[in-house]
Design a protein around this motif. Sequence first.
Motif, mmCIF file in Angstrom:
data_model
loop_
_atom_site.group_PDB
_atom_site.id
_atom_site.type_symbol
_atom_site.label_atom_id
_atom_site.label_comp_id
_atom_site.label_asym_id
_atom_site.label_seq_id
_atom_site.Cartn_x
_atom_site.Cartn_y
_atom_site.Cartn_z
ATOM 1 N N VAL A 133 109.720 -29.449 11.664
ATOM 2 C CA VAL A 133 110.973 -29.580 12.429
ATOM 3 C C VAL A 133 110.955 -30.860 13.263
ATOM 4 O O VAL A 133 111.892 -31.656 13.232
ATOM 5 N N THR A 134 109.867 -31.060 14.038
ATOM 6 C CA THR A 134 109.810 -32.218 14.948
ATOM 7 C C THR A 134 109.214 -33.454 14.278
ATOM 8 O O THR A 134 109.377 -34.563 14.766
ATOM 9 N N GLY A 135 108.484 -33.240 13.165
ATOM 10 C CA GLY A 135 107.812 -34.368 12.510
ATOM 11 C C GLY A 135 106.589 -34.835 13.272
ATOM 12 O O GLY A 135 106.088 -35.920 13.050
ATOM 13 N N ARG A 136 106.099 -33.979 14.224
ATOM 14 C CA ARG A 136 104.935 -34.349 15.033
ATOM 15 C C ARG A 136 103.738 -33.480 14.666
ATOM 16 O O ARG A 136 103.891 -32.358 14.169
ATOM 17 N N GLU A 137 102.561 -34.016 14.971
ATOM 18 C CA GLU A 137 101.345 -33.202 14.824
ATOM 19 C C GLU A 137 101.274 -32.224 15.984
ATOM 20 O O GLU A 137 101.583 -32.577 17.122
ATOM 21 N N GLU A 138 100.879 -30.986 15.698
ATOM 22 C CA GLU A 138 100.656 -30.002 16.762
ATOM 23 C C GLU A 138 99.805 -28.860 16.208
ATOM 24 O O GLU A 138 99.671 -28.715 14.993
ATOM 25 N N PRO A 139 99.215 -28.036 17.084
ATOM 26 C CA PRO A 139 98.397 -26.921 16.578
ATOM 27 C C PRO A 139 99.272 -25.918 15.813
ATOM 28 O O PRO A 139 100.415 -25.649 16.204
ATOM 29 N N LEU A 140 98.740 -25.397 14.725
ATOM 30 C CA LEU A 140 99.429 -24.367 13.949
ATOM 31 C C LEU A 140 98.537 -23.133 13.908
ATOM 32 O O LEU A 140 97.314 -23.250 13.827
ATOM 33 N N TYR A 141 99.161 -21.955 13.997
ATOM 34 C CA TYR A 141 98.395 -20.711 13.949
ATOM 35 C C TYR A 141 99.103 -19.757 13.001
ATOM 36 O O TYR A 141 100.323 -19.569 13.084
ATOM 37 N N SER A 142 98.372 -19.167 12.107
ATOM 38 C CA SER A 142 98.948 -18.306 11.065
ATOM 39 C C SER A 142 99.686 -17.118 11.682
ATOM 40 O O SER A 142 99.133 -16.383 12.508
ATOM 41 N N ASN A 143 100.937 -16.928 11.266
ATOM 42 C CA ASN A 143 101.732 -15.799 11.754
ATOM 43 C C ASN A 143 101.114 -14.480 11.300
ATOM 44 O O ASN A 143 101.160 -13.477 12.017
ATOM 45 N N ALA A 144 100.491 -14.481 10.088
ATOM 46 C CA ALA A 144 99.853 -13.260 9.566
ATOM 47 C C ALA A 144 98.718 -12.821 10.491
ATOM 48 O O ALA A 144 98.574 -11.637 10.806
ATOM 49 N N LYS A 145 97.927 -13.802 10.980
ATOM 50 C CA LYS A 145 96.827 -13.480 11.904
ATOM 51 C C LYS A 145 97.371 -12.872 13.194
ATOM 52 O O LYS A 145 96.814 -11.918 13.735
ATOM 53 N N ARG A 146 98.466 -13.461 13.684
ATOM 54 C CA ARG A 146 99.070 -12.961 14.928
ATOM 55 C C ARG A 146 99.553 -11.524 14.731
ATOM 56 O O ARG A 146 99.343 -10.660 15.582
ATOM 57 N N GLN A 147 100.224 -11.261 13.598
ATOM 58 C CA GLN A 147 100.730 -9.908 13.314
ATOM 59 C C GLN A 147 99.575 -8.908 13.221
ATOM 60 O O GLN A 147 99.687 -7.769 13.690
ATOM 61 N N LEU A 148 98.451 -9.336 12.609
ATOM 62 C CA LEU A 148 97.274 -8.455 12.523
ATOM 63 C C LEU A 148 96.771 -8.111 13.922
ATOM 64 O O LEU A 148 96.411 -6.966 14.214
ATOM 65 N N ARG A 149 96.727 -9.123 14.806
ATOM 66 C CA ARG A 149 96.281 -8.879 16.185
ATOM 67 C C ARG A 149 97.216 -7.886 16.883
ATOM 68 O O ARG A 149 96.772 -7.006 17.625
ATOM 69 N N ILE A 150 98.523 -8.065 16.630
ATOM 70 C CA ILE A 150 99.514 -7.192 17.294
ATOM 71 C C ILE A 150 99.365 -5.753 16.801
ATOM 72 O O ILE A 150 99.285 -4.810 17.600
ATOM 73 N N TYR A 151 99.332 -5.569 15.463
ATOM 74 C CA TYR A 151 99.384 -4.214 14.906
ATOM 75 C C TYR A 151 98.020 -3.514 14.851
ATOM 76 O O TYR A 151 97.962 -2.286 14.863
ATOM 77 N N LEU A 152 96.914 -4.285 14.791
ATOM 78 C CA LEU A 152 95.599 -3.652 14.696
ATOM 79 C C LEU A 152 94.889 -3.536 16.046
ATOM 80 O O LEU A 152 93.943 -2.767 16.175
ATOM 81 N N VAL A 153 95.340 -4.315 17.042
ATOM 82 C CA VAL A 153 94.674 -4.250 18.353
ATOM 83 C C VAL A 153 95.667 -3.859 19.460
ATOM 84 O O VAL A 153 95.480 -2.857 20.144
#
Length: 640
Positions: free
Chosen positions: A294-314
């Motif tokens: 979207v911005t064309g800039r470098e930035e940290p990326l974090y997998s949405n699947a990992k986040r969902q696992l953290r939400i639903y499993l923890v």
Amino acid sequence: PIMWLEKSHPLGYGEPGFEPLVVLELASDIKEEAVVWLLSRIRDPQQNGGHLGPGVRPQEKENPNLFLVGASWQRLLSGAEDLGLFKEYSDGSMRGFTCSNKHNFKDFTGDGDSFLSMAECQHIIKHELDTLRAREETHVPGYPQAKLYPGKSIIRRLQSKRILIQMFPLHHKEELKRLSFSWYQKVRLSLQPLDSIRHYYGEGQALYFGFLEYFTFALVPMALIGVPYYLFDWEDYDKYVIFAVFNLVWCTVILELWKRRSASLAYQWGTLSRKQAFEEPRPGFHGVLGFNPVTGREEPLYSNAKRQLRIYLVSLPFVLLCLYLSLYVMMVYFLLEGWVLSIHDENPTFWTGVLLFIPSVAYAVVIEAMNLIYRYAAEFLTEWENHRLESSYQNHLVLKVLVYNFFNCFASLFYIAFVMQDMVLLRQSLATLLITSQILNQFMEAFLPYWLQRRRNKKMVRKVQGRRVLEDKALPLAEQVRLEADMSTYLGTFDDYLELFLLFGYVSLFSCVYPLAAVLVVLNNITEVYSDAFKMCHVFKRPFADPAANIGVWQLAFEAMSVIAVVTNCALIGMSPQVRAYFPHSETQLILWTVAVEHGLLALKFILTFLIPDVPKHIQIKLARIEFESLEALKKKLSS
């Protein structure tokens, strides 16, 4: 020394008469090269990606890492245009400010040096600092672990690595004194000075106080009906049907009318049609460096699947475990209640009569303590889930806290009402919960802040020997900055809205069996206005303005509560002896009729929501006219 980033011209030369607006406090052990680099980036001419201007001069020798930031009026006006700030136009409408068209705005006179409020100036400087981006640097000078990459927000990296301790806007002593006097220092029957609050603290704060005031006035009819109801039908619990019907209509209508009130205020303050700024990643967000399409800039990326696992499993199992613990504590309370009742029935005395109230009061205190502990756990978990955006973080936190608080505060009342079906105990439990929670809240929100502020003042007076009490005499700027840096940080309106949400629940769900609930909440809200106003003016650092157009996710929370209120009040009506008398032989028929009426009322509620427009007609017309004029202007520009 306390350092001043002097007022500057956008092209880079300094001007006398610096007005400090924002304070930056850097870590006490910060490396010299990091300070030099940061100041040079802030002072860079605008064309080179910098923001505010040159000139650093020493003032004091005690706080070498406090910096005052300001900017020239020309720079602030161009910042207002960049932000898309809406101001009143000469024809009375609210329009996006542009420097080329500045003389057509209503309050713009001379150089425009009084056109922007101090809160707006501070918001502009915060925006400028937040968007100060790294260029070719790979890390903050002197800190190899504080990695940078092209386009990374420098301030956010400094915050996440604790190199920048805090950034806060300065109070304006004279303006604050005037606001304090008109807001809470004089006893009055008039409304709150919402425009002055907005002018000093920004739209987000003003909308909270506007909602608090509106909610209090909306409770007055219910309180007026509740008092005679309480006095004349106190022992006749069967007469609560009329009050329950009033509850049903009340909780729907007040929320719909608030939307219109909120839209009117937001239009008047220029935030209703303002475009949302593109959200940057949160300071605490971390991930693998990647490319944002979207911005064309470098930035940290974090997998949405990992986040969902953290939400639903923890997170989800943790919330469910907390709800189970809350249920367990509730059952212990009922066991204690039964034991105390048996003692009183065997040998009724004055002391056993007093003992009857102990379990309810203890349970109310335990609920408050559990809510507080859970809040910290919810914040930790939501931080650990690693949400990219602040809005996403807030939504997940609000959801966790609301679900638990609702269950913790109301589970016992639902159990008493619909499992035990004991209206006498329901009334007593509601009264005890409401009164105990209000006493605890008043202690935490009014007495404690006042005591802490008195203590801090005494300490400061000892430091500044020979001076009179702080409010009576203007402090030198250096000492004012040091005092404000030590003040508590304002954490936003989250807790204030949460308290109103729970009070709204007590009133809309079960007040038909305890009509005085509305009276107690009105009294609480009146003291809340004064205690919140005092805290904002004297206990907390000044917060940055939040250009809000509404009360956000809380509107949804209150509406969800009003839907639950419809179901609860219908069930209470269905359980009343008057209604049961119509179905003497068939429990099933009674349940079917209750469910049918409840569905009909919910349908009516949603029809009302649809029929009452969220934005008043005259504002819709003004917005449409501005849209039409801007399209016409664009056509002319393209054709020429």
